[in-house]
Design an enzyme around this catalytic site. Structure first.
Site, mmCIF file in Angstrom:
data_model
loop_
_atom_site.group_PDB
_atom_site.id
_atom_site.type_symbol
_atom_site.label_atom_id
_atom_site.label_comp_id
_atom_site.label_asym_id
_atom_site.label_seq_id
_atom_site.Cartn_x
_atom_site.Cartn_y
_atom_site.Cartn_z
ATOM 1 N N GLU A 194 0.832 -1.197 0.000
ATOM 2 C CA GLU A 194 0.000 0.000 0.000
ATOM 3 C C GLU A 194 0.864 1.244 0.000
ATOM 4 O OE1 GLU A 194 -2.806 -0.198 3.179
ATOM 5 O OE2 GLU A 194 -3.759 -1.994 2.401
ATOM 6 N N GLU A 195 2.015 1.153 -0.606
ATOM 7 C CA GLU A 195 2.935 2.288 -0.647
ATOM 8 C C GLU A 195 3.050 2.806 -2.070
ATOM 9 O OE1 GLU A 195 6.586 0.928 1.072
ATOM 10 O OE2 GLU A 195 5.685 0.640 3.033
#
Length: 96
Positions: A12-13
């Site tokens: 989720e980066e």
């Protein structure tokens, strides 16, 4: 402002590169993005959601390669998460 962005850099980066931007401007930009995401009315099908973002900011220094810059940004990101999330943290560069 010129930038390069990777849609995802890990789970989720996301990675955003601001090649002609000072560290102060990068911090300001990151804070603006954080504020905009948190201020938006996230309402989907009648369900309201709170959205937060934790950011790590790093600067390309003499002798760096992309790996070292990203590593410092990642360390700042984890400090942001450990510090309570929904924050912008700057890298820590040790003087040599």
């Amino acid at each position: 402002m010129n930038y390069l962005a990777s849609p995802r850099w890990g789970g989720e980066e996301f990675l955003i590169i601001l090649p002609t931007t000072s560290i102060d401007s990068a911090l300001f930009s990151a804070e603006r993005v954080r504020d905009a995401l948190c201020s938006y009315d996230w309402n989907i099908d009648g369900i309201t959601m709170d959205v937060t973002i934790s950011v790590g900011v790093s600067e390309f220094c003499e002798g760096d390669d992309m790996s070292s810059v990203v590593r410092r940004a990642d360390q700042a990101l984890y400090r942001s998460k450990a510090g309570g999330r929904n924050r912008v943290e700057q890298e820590e560069v040790l003087e040599q």
